[in-house]
Design an enzyme around this catalytic site. Sequence first.
Site, mmCIF file in Angstrom:
data_model
loop_
_atom_site.group_PDB
_atom_site.id
_atom_site.type_symbol
_atom_site.label_atom_id
_atom_site.label_comp_id
_atom_site.label_asym_id
_atom_site.label_seq_id
_atom_site.Cartn_x
_atom_site.Cartn_y
_atom_site.Cartn_z
ATOM 1 N N ASP A 1 18.740 35.056 81.825
ATOM 2 C CA ASP A 1 17.369 35.288 81.369
ATOM 3 C C ASP A 1 17.199 34.506 80.076
ATOM 4 O OD1 ASP A 1 15.550 37.133 82.870
ATOM 5 O OD2 ASP A 1 17.368 38.363 82.883
ATOM 6 N N ASP A 2 16.054 34.714 79.419
ATOM 7 C CA ASP A 2 15.785 34.070 78.129
ATOM 8 C C ASP A 2 15.980 32.541 78.227
ATOM 9 O OD1 ASP A 2 15.459 36.695 77.484
ATOM 10 O OD2 ASP A 2 16.994 36.776 75.936
#
Lengths: 721, 721
Positions: A314-315
């Site tokens: 993610d991110d």
Amino acid sequence: MAEIKKGSFTLPGEAGFESLTLKMAEKWGADVIRDSDGTKLSEDITKAGYGIYSTICVIRADNAWAKKNMDKLQQNFLMSEPVMAESDTVVISPLKGYFTQQFKLNKSEEALAYWQVFDRTTGEEIKNWSFDSEAETVTITGAAPWHSYTVNFLAVRLWEEISMYNHITNDWGDKEHLMAVDPRYPETQAHMIDWMTEWCEKNPDTTVVRFTSMFYNFAWFWKDDKNCRDAFSDWGSYAMTTTPLALKEFEKKYGYAMTSEDFVNAGLYTSTHNVPSKKYRAWMDFINEFVVSFGKKLIDIVHSYGKKAYVFYDDSWIGVEPYSKRFKEFGFDGLIKCVFNGFEARLCAGVDGVTHELRFHPYLFPTGLTGEPTFAPGGNPKLDASRYWVNVRRALLRKPVDRIGLGGYLHLVEPFPDFCDYIAQVADEFRLLKSFNASCEPYTLPGKVAVLTAWGSLRSWICSGHLHEHPEVDLTNLLDAISGLPFDVQFMSFDDVLANGIPEDVKVIINAGVANSAWSGGDYWKEAGVIEALTAFVHNGGGLLGVNDPSAVWANGSFFQLAPVFGIDKDLGTKKCIGKYVNPVTEGTFAMEDTPNIGESMVENPGVYCKSANVSVLAVNGKTPLITLNQFGAGKAMYLSSFRVSKESTRFLMRALLTLLGKEDKVRDYICDNLYTECAYYEEIDKLVVINNSGDTQKTVIKTAKGDVTVELAPFATKVL
Amino acid sequence: MAEIKKGSFTLPGEAGFESLTLKMAEKWGADVIRDSDGTKLSEDITKAGYGIYSTICVIRADNAWAKKNMDKLQQNFLMSEPVMAESDTVVISPLKGYFTQQFKLNKSEEALAYWQVFDRTTGEEIKNWSFDSEAETVTITGAAPWHSYTVNFLAVRLWEEISMYNHITNDWGDKEHLMAVDPRYPETQAHMIDWMTEWCEKNPDTTVVRFTSMFYNFAWFWKDDKNCRDAFSDWGSYAMTTTPLALKEFEKKYGYAMTSEDFVNAGLYTSTHNVPSKKYRAWMDFINEFVVSFGKKLIDIVHSYGKKAYVFYDDSWIGVEPYSKRFKEFGFDGLIKCVFNGFEARLCAGVDGVTHELRFHPYLFPTGLTGEPTFAPGGNPKLDASRYWVNVRRALLRKPVDRIGLGGYLHLVEPFPDFCDYIAQVADEFRLLKSFNASCEPYTLPGKVAVLTAWGSLRSWICSGHLHEHPEVDLTNLLDAISGLPFDVQFMSFDDVLANGIPEDVKVIINAGVANSAWSGGDYWKEAGVIEALTAFVHNGGGLLGVNDPSAVWANGSFFQLAPVFGIDKDLGTKKCIGKYVNPVTEGTFAMEDTPNIGESMVENPGVYCKSANVSVLAVNGKTPLITLNQFGAGKAMYLSSFRVSKESTRFLMRALLTLLGKEDKVRDYICDNLYTECAYYEEIDKLVVINNSGDTQKTVIKTAKGDVTVELAPFATKVL
């Protein structure tokens, strides 16, 4: 139910709350303690005998260095707000409307070379413009009155987006804004290597370095207007990877240049939900290659200190691409995915060669992703956690992961003892399930189900982001439903089909999405080769499940290019005078048996109509079919106007897929007769796991090789037989 | 209410029911008696002192001649059902699925020259095909497996469509099928001229020859399948005008050839609802010129016998074009329109230089157009008639017609005395209204309202056919609503705008329809000249009303090409990741004042969103705007997601148009304060006519130059003050 009380659990510790940290570690059976964005671990924690995960975010790790190297910050293309000409001169302030704490103009000569100005009324690029560097305005001369003009420009980003989001969500006040440097620059690479080495030196207690994540965040452009923050937000887009240096290196390598418009796309940007251009795919590959090659250097350093390297899926995961062939080159030891839903568990579990860890929700933050209270007055984190666990558990029956954990500020859990108790129970349940399905595979129905999209396996098990962000995306809903069903699922792109045809072992193909989405396929449906392959596939006995606008592109008098296969088409309004069949509803088909009213949960796709009297209509809204089934040659094609995941629709989907597989006779084999329950049978160890997905007590019968088994389950319970 | 008991009424007489005919003529104050399709008048009727209308249909008038001249029957292009190739050879029976009592193949050499075969999977024309005349099959070789192929062919029509419909609807059993001959052939023309002359000789009592109508019926292709009769049905299409001779004459005149595909359009045919091609417009003009030039010869014969010539604005009206410049060249004395709704009354009334007659509904047939009983058990013809009269009356207040009448089998009215009484009342009411509004024009609000479509004035006051046939067409609904409102309405095409700009006196423009319809405009919205003209118009103070998909075509990142003017756009699914403004609903605006909940009657247009915080949202469904209002420069643009005519929506429309005209202060001037009532003020004769459009007693106040007038009206009543 036997209990395995310890291990496979990652706890977020917090300095200043050492005794709480150790108490919760004991309670939840944690074997590992981690820090989070905004928390630190103290020695009392790191020396307590637990494995220690330390989160690092290399792009924002050294803000002092970033401040001294503002020419090496990350950049992206933006399109200005359109400005309408009222005379032959137009003045545009490119940054107007954007969040100026996130962006500033890149006014350098090398950046300006990439700026482009467009007449968005005609689509023409305009050359007669000039930039006033002091006023930060673009002036267009010779404009056509009443046309709208935009400037594509390079913006330097001043605030790393995840810390920007966390900062603003948690009111961090005047805490320094962290900036993201771009490792594309050799100086940045050298600094990062030094920093990584030094970090490893300074953190001897860390057993696992948790990269959060690599170098480029998913695209997230903010507006100045608090009431409409997102200018563009896409979990899968490579929009934030463009520095002049990268653009030049690309041109050198590929022999052609990317333009700003290749990323801006008249303001649509490079959304994962849209069919990617060939140039954009080349750019993605270029970035992925770089992220892997430089990322590996950092991981090698970590390994050289005897630590493991995990990466957060993610991110700033852009360029990591766990489903690309290059992923194994990183040498990552583990992959961590935050999960709300079953499909996200499968997304993590499906990546080869790494330890799989799920970070559960709710995140230990006062508020959730949409601003609702979680660990704050009005919040009910236990309820949230149980909802997410029920979502995820069914997927874990199909495909195991190795670890689970939480993230955030541990001290926030103190006022919620019921949450603490519940997590202890979930952790035990997880460890139990893991003990079964780690050793062998559960019973699966014969015949592969392939999901056909523009992305294929690169976007296995996900469209872009969480279900709650785009609950209207049919394919996300389908993936979530199927994540816990006993089918063998694979992902296939149109390019795969054009290059290699349809694999022999694929028995059902799903094509689901709105027209022109990457999920439906857009212009790929103008490729005769795609139409031929799919048509032959069904005619020869395959099953086809189309949802919303399958095979949709307007061409040659049809909108659904597989209209002959589905027996239905969609009138966009130009067939008003063409007669249409209004077939009576066929009651009591196999697919509808458990959920005769499933049509009521479906969103009508206006204009869908039957092309002949032979198509079976299984559900309608007024005269518009919601569900149809068509025999085509030796195969079958089913159409659903939409798909929204629920226990009922999941059950319907299972029966629909059995219909299309021609395996209706398997509907009782190791399958619960009660749709609120599901099960998995592990033949090798002769264990049957039955789960109750509902908040009520359920009774279910399962047909096994040894005869029918009847099980009664408490709300949300798991039973092992 | 003063009564004028006689005149302006056309009664359908029926031989065998002479005393009923004369009794009803007396009761309804008829001055004229007519025959109908399927009825005759006897001498007892024709000699009774009434004017006599005789209906003739010249194309089907002499079936004996038609049988001897089967090579001169009317023809049209059809597209075969698509056939999918399973090998490299495909055999297609072109007529398969069509109603073979209507069509047969034209297998002549000159016809075969126009046949075309297409691969409808790729859109390519295929040349390697052969036709087996005996088997009536087309064989394609070298086909691509799994592609769909169709044959465009010329079909000869064996049954004139209106008599086919009447025959089948009324179960005429083995009554001879009448065929339609094509006057394009010189022999047909010669025969028709002889026939017309002879007919005039033989019908000395006829005072008015009612042509029903000229030579070419609106397009109506039937399938064999009774459950899905219509293959293509369009009131305005020229699809049934194509003989090889006409095609050759066109080519000679224009220097290029029409192809079968120009008419077939991949199976979409030439629907009036779609944007016409330039070639099709040329063809229409070619046919119109012929119909006028030969039609005039027949009318001249009628005139030479001292009779008048009226034409019916339905059935075989194709090529008549009452709104074309050529129409007056016919020399018609009258125009008759069958009406269900107000817009149809305006359609008739708006044609210059003729007597206007409305043929009311219900038609004296056992069943109505959708098969429901009318003059049959279960029918309620009085209710039907009163509904239609209320629909039409309000339009007659705005623009007068000269006569009304009925059609069909008079004997059917006998069991319905309440119907007979009601028609007597309607006839009196009509004569009264006529006495006022024939002498002067009613009060109208200042500022013209222009309806902008691809057709412009050629399709004034109508889209294609009746409202009940396509109740979803927004523009038909709008025309019906506005037909009784005090606005001066005109019709304008995109070509008009491109050639001449927007006339000075136009103050509001309406653009209403689904994307790619002739009403919305389709590709015309890719013309910068159109966008510039409309944008400048609003910016300089004009009003714009957009309904459903105004200015819609996908281009340059927008779907609504006037998105900057409306302040809204529509996301087709490709802007999922682009932030959108969700503006709060603005309550209590002028437009919404009488109908605050009008949004509830509107169909959502999914994907419509606000482009800025400045757009006023007046109604929403969930987050999707249904009604918006945007100030743009000195002007305003309003958007409605749909429009369905009702008393409430008509009232809302009036206020919306006043808003856009900037004439909010006129909302009380000679306008009823009760939305169930309407009025017209005739200044020259100082008469105020007030009508009650509802089935309840209503009270209304009208502000006049002499002060407020309060009126109470019985259900459906008309009052004159």
